[in-house]
Design a protein around this motif. Structure first.
Motif, PDB file in Angstrom:
ATOM      1  N   SER A  74      -3.192   6.070   9.227  1.00 54.89           N
ATOM      2  CA  SER A  74      -2.185   5.165   9.796  1.00 54.89           C
ATOM      3  C   SER A  74      -2.504   4.814  11.245  1.00 54.89           C
ATOM      4  O   SER A  74      -2.166   3.725  11.712  1.00 54.89           O
ATOM      5  N   PHE A  75      -3.196   5.706  11.971  1.00 53.14           N
ATOM      6  CA  PHE A  75      -3.586   5.402  13.348  1.00 53.14           C
ATOM      7  C   PHE A  75      -4.444   4.144  13.388  1.00 53.14           C
ATOM      8  O   PHE A  75      -4.250   3.263  14.238  1.00 53.14           O
ATOM      9  N   LEU A  76      -5.398   4.032  12.478  1.00 54.22           N
ATOM     10  CA  LEU A  76      -6.278   2.863  12.453  1.00 54.22           C
ATOM     11  C   LEU A  76      -5.517   1.589  12.101  1.00 54.22           C
ATOM     12  O   LEU A  76      -5.927   0.487  12.471  1.00 54.22           O
ATOM     13  N   LEU A  77      -4.406   1.742  11.400  1.00 49.64           N
ATOM     14  CA  LEU A  77      -3.661   0.576  10.939  1.00 49.64           C
ATOM     15  C   LEU A  77      -2.479   0.220  11.833  1.00 49.64           C
ATOM     16  O   LEU A  77      -1.955  -0.888  11.764  1.00 49.64           O
ATOM     17  N   VAL A  78      -2.059   1.177  12.689  1.00 50.43           N
ATOM     18  CA  VAL A  78      -0.855   0.979  13.501  1.00 50.43           C
ATOM     19  C   VAL A  78      -1.168   0.850  14.989  1.00 50.43           C
ATOM     20  O   VAL A  78      -0.484   0.132  15.721  1.00 50.43           O
ATOM     21  N   ALA A  79      -2.204   1.553  15.466  1.00 51.56           N
ATOM     22  CA  ALA A  79      -2.529   1.532  16.896  1.00 51.56           C
ATOM     23  C   ALA A  79      -2.847   0.111  17.368  1.00 51.56           C
ATOM     24  O   ALA A  79      -3.570  -0.634  16.695  1.00 51.56           O
ATOM     25  N   GLN A  80      -2.309  -0.252  18.525  1.00 53.79           N
ATOM     26  CA  GLN A  80      -2.467  -1.610  19.034  1.00 53.79           C
ATOM     27  C   GLN A  80      -3.876  -1.881  19.541  1.00 53.79           C
ATOM     28  O   GLN A  80      -4.473  -2.909  19.226  1.00 53.79           O
ATOM     29  N   LYS A  81      -4.431  -0.965  20.355  1.00 51.69           N
ATOM     30  CA  LYS A  81      -5.730  -1.192  20.975  1.00 51.69           C
ATOM     31  C   LYS A  81      -6.879  -0.714  20.099  1.00 51.69           C
ATOM     32  O   LYS A  81      -7.917  -1.357  20.013  1.00 51.69           O
ATOM     33  N   TYR A  98       1.794   1.477   7.525  1.00 48.56           N
ATOM     34  CA  TYR A  98       2.230   2.766   6.976  1.00 48.56           C
ATOM     35  C   TYR A  98       2.110   2.789   5.453  1.00 48.56           C
ATOM     36  O   TYR A  98       1.729   3.805   4.860  1.00 48.56           O
ATOM     37  N   ALA A  99       2.455   1.674   4.813  1.00 41.95           N
ATOM     38  CA  ALA A  99       2.399   1.608   3.354  1.00 41.95           C
ATOM     39  C   ALA A  99       0.961   1.759   2.848  1.00 41.95           C
ATOM     40  O   ALA A  99       0.697   2.508   1.895  1.00 41.95           O
ATOM     41  N   ILE A 100       0.032   1.049   3.493  1.00 41.73           N
ATOM     42  CA  ILE A 100      -1.380   1.157   3.096  1.00 41.73           C
ATOM     43  C   ILE A 100      -1.889   2.582   3.305  1.00 41.73           C
ATOM     44  O   ILE A 100      -2.596   3.144   2.454  1.00 41.73           O
ATOM     45  N   ALA A 101      -1.525   3.178   4.449  1.00 44.19           N
ATOM     46  CA  ALA A 101      -1.947   4.557   4.738  1.00 44.19           C
ATOM     47  C   ALA A 101      -1.401   5.515   3.693  1.00 44.19           C
ATOM     48  O   ALA A 101      -2.093   6.451   3.256  1.00 44.19           O
ATOM     49  N   ALA A 102      -0.146   5.308   3.261  1.00 44.77           N
ATOM     50  CA  ALA A 102       0.468   6.183   2.256  1.00 44.77           C
ATOM     51  C   ALA A 102      -0.262   6.078   0.917  1.00 44.77           C
ATOM     52  O   ALA A 102      -0.483   7.087   0.234  1.00 44.77           O
ATOM     53  N   VAL A 103      -0.650   4.855   0.546  1.00 40.90           N
ATOM     54  CA  VAL A 103      -1.373   4.659  -0.716  1.00 40.90           C
ATOM     55  C   VAL A 103      -2.728   5.359  -0.678  1.00 40.90           C
ATOM     56  O   VAL A 103      -3.125   6.045  -1.630  1.00 40.90           O
ATOM     57  N   ILE A 104      -3.459   5.210   0.437  1.00 44.60           N
ATOM     58  CA  ILE A 104      -4.775   5.850   0.562  1.00 44.60           C
ATOM     59  C   ILE A 104      -4.633   7.374   0.555  1.00 44.60           C
ATOM     60  O   ILE A 104      -5.416   8.088  -0.089  1.00 44.60           O
ATOM     61  N   THR A 105      -3.615   7.880   1.254  1.00 42.16           N
ATOM     62  CA  THR A 105      -3.377   9.328   1.278  1.00 42.16           C
ATOM     63  C   THR A 105      -3.067   9.844  -0.120  1.00 42.16           C
ATOM     64  O   THR A 105      -3.575  10.899  -0.539  1.00 42.16           O
ATOM     65  N   ALA A 106      -2.224   9.124  -0.846  1.00 40.92           N
ATOM     66  CA  ALA A 106      -1.899   9.523  -2.215  1.00 40.92           C
ATOM     67  C   ALA A 106      -3.147   9.527  -3.095  1.00 40.92           C
ATOM     68  O   ALA A 106      -3.327  10.423  -3.934  1.00 40.92           O
ATOM     69  N   ALA A 107      -4.030   8.546  -2.869  1.00 42.23           N
ATOM     70  CA  ALA A 107      -5.277   8.483  -3.637  1.00 42.23           C
ATOM     71  C   ALA A 107      -6.153   9.709  -3.362  1.00 42.23           C
ATOM     72  O   ALA A 107      -6.785  10.248  -4.284  1.00 42.23           O
ATOM     73  N   MET A 115       0.946   8.232  16.886  1.00 46.60           N
ATOM     74  CA  MET A 115       0.320   8.336  18.202  1.00 46.60           C
ATOM     75  C   MET A 115       0.444   9.726  18.815  1.00 46.60           C
ATOM     76  O   MET A 115      -0.505  10.238  19.409  1.00 46.60           O
ATOM     77  N   MET A 116       1.638  10.352  18.695  1.00 43.03           N
ATOM     78  CA  MET A 116       1.806  11.675  19.292  1.00 43.03           C
ATOM     79  C   MET A 116       0.883  12.704  18.638  1.00 43.03           C
ATOM     80  O   MET A 116       0.351  13.606  19.295  1.00 43.03           O
ATOM     81  N   PHE A 117       0.665  12.544  17.327  1.00 45.45           N
ATOM     82  CA  PHE A 117      -0.137  13.520  16.583  1.00 45.45           C
ATOM     83  C   PHE A 117      -1.629  13.356  16.866  1.00 45.45           C
ATOM     84  O   PHE A 117      -2.413  14.260  16.594  1.00 45.45           O
TER      85      PHE A 117
END
Length: 488
Positions: A446-453, A466-475, A243-245
């Motif tokens: 991760s913003f799309l997967l973690v942000a509440q609203k 976070y895990a899904i975001a890490a996998v996509i980033t690695a891809a 969120m801060m980023f």
């Protein structure tokens, strides 16, 4: 206060040391002919003096991002200082500098054309639409914010203060929108080239006034070694990462900046101007963001009672009115207004140029400029009406603008990384942008997967997001290395 001082010093050192390394890596050549010299057209390709280009670039990229964004980011605590400093030096300024340099080398190419060259034609087509939408969002956001600030009593004659604030706001909205149309249509040196240097000095003076206030009031700013915990009032639903980023966009890294760089790439007469103008303007913006983040952090931490429920724009008034005399507060808020206005107009100008580039419409005749600009302004006006009529409209637009802004930065960093890999195929200089590209990929996904609203945070556990975001980033990283290997 020591953390603040050290942060400013690090930003300055980043310019003097790291930017010179980047300059050598990309091979800046002062003997090459620039687009402005090769084919000036009197509209967009207009040679200008370096100091004037710097101030225009500074105002183009600044907007309210390093002010409103920094204020919103300061709610997360001292960690915001670290992101502004290291994000600016190693991500934002690198992003702005190399993207601008590529534009110079490609005849002043717009950002989507750069994406297409290094990420493929499919990405070019997608980013044409995505970038124009972002520019329209910026135009709407940067009409609403200054119009709202100008409804404060210090800007309204006493005889008109009985009017409802919405009436005054609508007046300013119309006036600013008319100015945007003129600035978008007229040659760049007629309005932008003349008034931007004045506004640039005003914005810097405003930041200096805040520093003086720090000294006069002996503001007790928190130090980094006192802890980097999340101090956001809604910390449970607003984790520092990501969120801060997303909140601190323009003060650390912003895709919007790379849309502005081609405007100035078409005005430079020497490639050596790229480092001070592109990298230097980002460092200057980082310093401005750091100052506003420090001021806001003090009020959030020491005077939370006067900050409760205040938006980022409202906090500008709180800070100015608490620390300054009415005259200086007037100038300070006016500086924020000028920052917003001078990014909104160039955002819509960028949209015109991007559309003109992919439609191959000659922009020298003013009627053809109007033909391209009119649909852009109609869409911006529709978004603006939505933000004014709907009480939560502006918040929605701002959040999606911030996220789209960082997505654009991420895509541009990947294009820059491919450029560096092709420029130095036998070396690892692409790490300069690969590391921030991977980091920003993780942030935006991760913003799309973690942000509440705005995302799936209300239905998806944070660890899973976070895990899904890490996998996509690695891809994405794997795809990059496969592309580089194939090109070799």
């Amino acid at each position: 206060m020591f953390t603040f001082i050290i942060s400013v010093i690090l930003l300055i050192l980043g310019y003097w040391l790291y930017s010179k390394l980047i300059e050598r890596v990309i091979g800046v050549d002062p003997s090459r002919t620039t687009p402005a010299v090769e084919h000036p057209d009197g509209v967009d390709f207009v040679p200008m003096k370096p100091w004037r280009i710097f101030l225009i670039q500074f105002l183009n990229i600044a907007g309210v991002g390093p002010i409103i964004g920094a204020i919103m980011g300061a709610q997360f605590g001292t960690a915001s200082f670290l992101w502004i400093v290291f994000g600016c030096i190693f991500a934002g300024a690198v992003h702005d500098f190399i993207a601008g340099f590529i534009s110079i080398r490609q005849d002043g190419a717009s950002l989507p054309e750069i994406h297409g060259k290094y990420l493929g034609n499919g990405m070019k087509q997608f980013m044409r639409g995505f970038t124009v939408i972002l520019m329209i969002l910026v135009g709407a956001v940067f009409v609403n914010t200054p119009a709202t600030l100008l409804t404060q009593d210090i800007f309204v004659p006493e005889g008109l203060r009985h009017l409802d604030h919405s009436v005054i706001q609508y007046f300013w909205v119309v006036l600013i929108f008319i100015y945007y149309l003129l600035a978008t249509m007229l040659p760049i040196d007629k309005i932008i080239g003349k008034i931007y240097p004045v506004f640039g000095i005003l914005l810097l003076a405003m930041a200096l006034a805040l520093v003086v206030a720090f000294i006069i009031y002996q503001v007790p700013l928190r130090e980094a070694w006192e802890g980097l915990e999340n101090s956001h009032p809604m910390a449970d639903t607003n984790p520092i990462f990501p969120m801060m980023f997303i909140s601190i966009a323009c003060g650390a890294i912003s895709g919007f900046h790379a849309t502005q760089s081609p405007l100035m790439a078409r005005c430079m007469v020497n490639e050596r101007q790229a480092r001070p103008i592109f990298y230097g303007a980002m460092i200057a913006e980082g310093i401005v963001a750091l100052i506003w983040a420090a001021a806001a952090a003090y009020f959030f931490h020491d005077h939370p009672e006067i900050c409760l429920g205040k938006s980022g724009a409202a906090m500008v008034g709180v800070i100015a009115n608490q620390w300054f005399t009415p005259a200086i507060a007037f100038i300070t808020i006016l500086g924020v207004v000028s920052a917003a206005v001078t990014s909104g107009d160039t955002a819509l100008r960028s949209a015109r140029l991007i559309v003109a580039d992919f439609m191959h419409v000659d922009q020298k005749p003013i009627l053809k400029r109007l033909y391209v600009a009119l649909p852009v302004f109609i869409l911006a006006a529709a978004l603006l009406v939505f933000s004014l009529v709907n009480p939560a409209g502006f918040d929605y637009i701002w959040r999606y603008f911030s996220w789209a802004n960082q997505v654009l930065a991420m895509v541009t960093l990947w294009a820059v990384t491919v450029f560096l890999a092709k420029l130095h195929p036998a070396k690892l200089w692409y790490l300069i942008s690969l590391i921030p590209a991977l980091f920003m990929s993780m942030v935006t996904i991760s913003f799309l997967l973690v942000a509440q609203k705005e995302g799936l945070g209300s239905i998806l556990p944070h660890p899973a997001g976070y895990a899904i975001a890490a996998v996509i980033t690695a891809a994405l990283g794997v795809l990059f290395f496969l592309r580089v290997k194939k090109s070799h």
